[in-house]
Design a protein around this motif. Sequence first.
Motif, PDB file in Angstrom:
ATOM      1  N   PHE A 164       0.824  -1.207   0.000  1.00 46.15           N
ATOM      2  CA  PHE A 164       0.000   0.000   0.000  1.00 46.15           C
ATOM      3  C   PHE A 164       0.858   1.257   0.000  1.00 46.15           C
ATOM      4  CE2 PHE A 164      -2.096   3.371   2.508  1.00 46.15           C
ATOM      5  CZ  PHE A 164      -3.130   3.672   1.631  1.00 46.15           C
ATOM      6  N   ALA A 165       1.955   1.231   0.743  1.00 49.66           N
ATOM      7  CA  ALA A 165       2.826   2.407   0.836  1.00 49.66           C
ATOM      8  C   ALA A 165       3.395   2.781  -0.527  1.00 49.66           C
ATOM      9  CB  ALA A 165       3.952   2.139   1.833  1.00 49.66           C
ATOM     10  N   ARG A 166       3.745   1.775  -1.341  1.00 51.09           N
ATOM     11  CA  ARG A 166       4.289   2.072  -2.674  1.00 51.09           C
ATOM     12  C   ARG A 166       3.245   2.743  -3.561  1.00 51.09           C
ATOM     13  NH1 ARG A 166       6.936  -2.957  -1.752  1.00 51.09           N
ATOM     14  NH2 ARG A 166       5.392  -4.144  -2.935  1.00 51.09           N
ATOM     15  N   LEU A 167       2.021   2.222  -3.537  1.00 55.53           N
ATOM     16  CA  LEU A 167       0.962   2.812  -4.354  1.00 55.53           C
ATOM     17  C   LEU A 167       0.587   4.191  -3.828  1.00 55.53           C
ATOM     18  CD1 LEU A 167      -1.100   2.557  -6.639  1.00 55.53           C
ATOM     19  CD2 LEU A 167      -2.620   1.354  -5.048  1.00 55.53           C
ATOM     20  N   SER A 168       0.485   4.316  -2.529  1.00 50.71           N
ATOM     21  CA  SER A 168       0.111   5.595  -1.928  1.00 50.71           C
ATOM     22  C   SER A 168       1.149   6.671  -2.212  1.00 50.71           C
ATOM     23  CB  SER A 168      -0.062   5.413  -0.415  1.00 50.71           C
ATOM     24  OG  SER A 168      -0.477   6.614   0.194  1.00 50.71           O
ATOM     25  N   ALA A 169       2.436   6.285  -2.166  1.00 49.39           N
ATOM     26  CA  ALA A 169       3.505   7.259  -2.436  1.00 49.39           C
ATOM     27  C   ALA A 169       3.437   7.772  -3.864  1.00 49.39           C
ATOM     28  CB  ALA A 169       4.859   6.621  -2.156  1.00 49.39           C
ATOM     29  N   ALA A 170       3.142   6.879  -4.824  1.00 44.68           N
ATOM     30  CA  ALA A 170       3.032   7.299  -6.223  1.00 44.68           C
ATOM     31  C   ALA A 170       1.862   8.264  -6.406  1.00 44.68           C
ATOM     32  CB  ALA A 170       2.863   6.077  -7.125  1.00 44.68           C
ATOM     33  N   CYS A 171       0.722   7.950  -5.775  1.00 44.12           N
ATOM     34  CA  CYS A 171      -0.449   8.828  -5.889  1.00 44.12           C
ATOM     35  C   CYS A 171      -0.167  10.192  -5.263  1.00 44.12           C
ATOM     36  CB  CYS A 171      -1.656   8.183  -5.207  1.00 44.12           C
ATOM     37  SG  CYS A 171      -2.286   6.714  -6.037  1.00 44.12           S
ATOM     38  N   SER A 172       0.490  10.181  -4.111  1.00 44.73           N
ATOM     39  CA  SER A 172       0.791  11.435  -3.415  1.00 44.73           C
ATOM     40  C   SER A 172       1.748  12.299  -4.243  1.00 44.73           C
ATOM     41  CB  SER A 172       1.401  11.127  -2.052  1.00 44.73           C
ATOM     42  OG  SER A 172       1.782  12.315  -1.390  1.00 44.73           O
ATOM     43  N   HIS A 173       2.765  11.674  -4.793  1.00 48.05           N
ATOM     44  CA  HIS A 173       3.799  12.431  -5.520  1.00 48.05           C
ATOM     45  C   HIS A 173       3.298  12.984  -6.847  1.00 48.05           C
ATOM     46  CE1 HIS A 173       7.845  13.591  -6.682  1.00 48.05           C
ATOM     47  NE2 HIS A 173       7.667  12.996  -7.851  1.00 48.05           N
ATOM     48  N   PHE A 174       2.577  12.142  -7.608  1.00 50.08           N
ATOM     49  CA  PHE A 174       2.204  12.534  -8.970  1.00 50.08           C
ATOM     50  C   PHE A 174       0.794  13.110  -9.077  1.00 50.08           C
ATOM     51  CE2 PHE A 174       5.468   9.222  -9.652  1.00 50.08           C
ATOM     52  CZ  PHE A 174       6.379   9.965 -10.381  1.00 50.08           C
ATOM     53  N   LEU A 175      -0.113  12.739  -8.158  1.00 50.41           N
ATOM     54  CA  LEU A 175      -1.514  13.162  -8.275  1.00 50.41           C
ATOM     55  C   LEU A 175      -1.951  14.095  -7.155  1.00 50.41           C
ATOM     56  CD1 LEU A 175      -3.082   9.715  -9.301  1.00 50.41           C
ATOM     57  CD2 LEU A 175      -2.286  11.544 -10.803  1.00 50.41           C
ATOM     58  N   GLY A 176      -1.183  14.147  -6.076  1.00 48.10           N
ATOM     59  CA  GLY A 176      -1.500  15.080  -5.006  1.00 48.10           C
ATOM     60  C   GLY A 176      -2.506  14.604  -3.992  1.00 48.10           C
ATOM     61  N   PHE A 177      -2.790  13.320  -3.934  1.00 52.74           N
ATOM     62  CA  PHE A 177      -3.690  12.769  -2.912  1.00 52.74           C
ATOM     63  C   PHE A 177      -3.276  11.328  -2.625  1.00 52.74           C
ATOM     64  CE2 PHE A 177      -5.669  11.646  -6.929  1.00 52.74           C
ATOM     65  CZ  PHE A 177      -6.030  10.308  -6.749  1.00 52.74           C
ATOM     66  N   GLU A 178      -3.774  10.796  -1.521  1.00 51.52           N
ATOM     67  CA  GLU A 178      -3.459   9.428  -1.139  1.00 51.52           C
ATOM     68  C   GLU A 178      -4.748   8.616  -1.006  1.00 51.52           C
ATOM     69  OE1 GLU A 178      -1.214   9.508   2.458  1.00 51.52           O
ATOM     70  OE2 GLU A 178       0.430  10.694   1.612  1.00 51.52           O
TER      71      GLU A 178
END
Length: 276
Positions: free
Chosen positions: A194-208
Amino acid sequence: MPEASNPNATLSVAILSGKGGVGKSNLTLNLSYALFRAGHRVLLMDFDVGLANVDVLLGLSPEKNLQDLFRPEVTAAEVMVPVEPGGFDFLPAASGVPELLEMDDDMREVLFQKLNGVFGGYDYLMLDLGAGISPTVLSVAAMSQMRVLVVTPEPTSLTDSYAVIKVLHTQYGISDFHVLVNQVERVSDTQATFARLSAACSHFLGFEPQLIGGVRHDQALPDAVRRQIPLLRHAPKSPAALDIVSGAVRLHRVRQQRHDELLGGPVLGKIPTIRK
């Protein structure tokens, strides 16, 4: 979980995945069964119009399916199949039907106009959507009140799941996603994945996204598939079954939190407009 409350507070849950083979349909079925067993009325709708298989998992051979609903004389009640008496029903899909796979907005509107009258009689509408980013998958996911991405620790699953989230966010403005990690070997794998997916969403899309939980790899699950019965009936005390029940509890908490806004509202929203 507490007993079911007002039947008009229906929560529609779209369960989707970036790629096939992650156990999405099995999890949808067993989450539905867990919610029903806890006293809730559940309508399980197979909307994987490319490769429908929930009927196989249940050992059913429905006489009618979603394709029949496009015939004016066929009602939703004629297509629905009771799975368990007392409030667990199933709407089967048709597999490999090109017209459904490429369903346009008008076809979806015809279909849901026919179904909207029955949705409100349930506490949960559980939608097993196809894998990937087909227009039908994206539009129904956008219409639903809750979206759950099923992922596995495999890099390809994470990459494809991120693609689904990105497309729904950029095309429909959606930033509300939940994640269920399947086929984990250890409990720690859930958080790491989950942390890997959440980090990508946070970095590129601005939400988790939010985490629903993880489901351990369990030999009891393929055994249940071969027997064509839900895992929660076949081996209710197995590790995967206990994990699925925990996930169902978290789904119910979401419905409790959103109860007032669900009352009297549409179970599935309007067909969304794609952003240019």
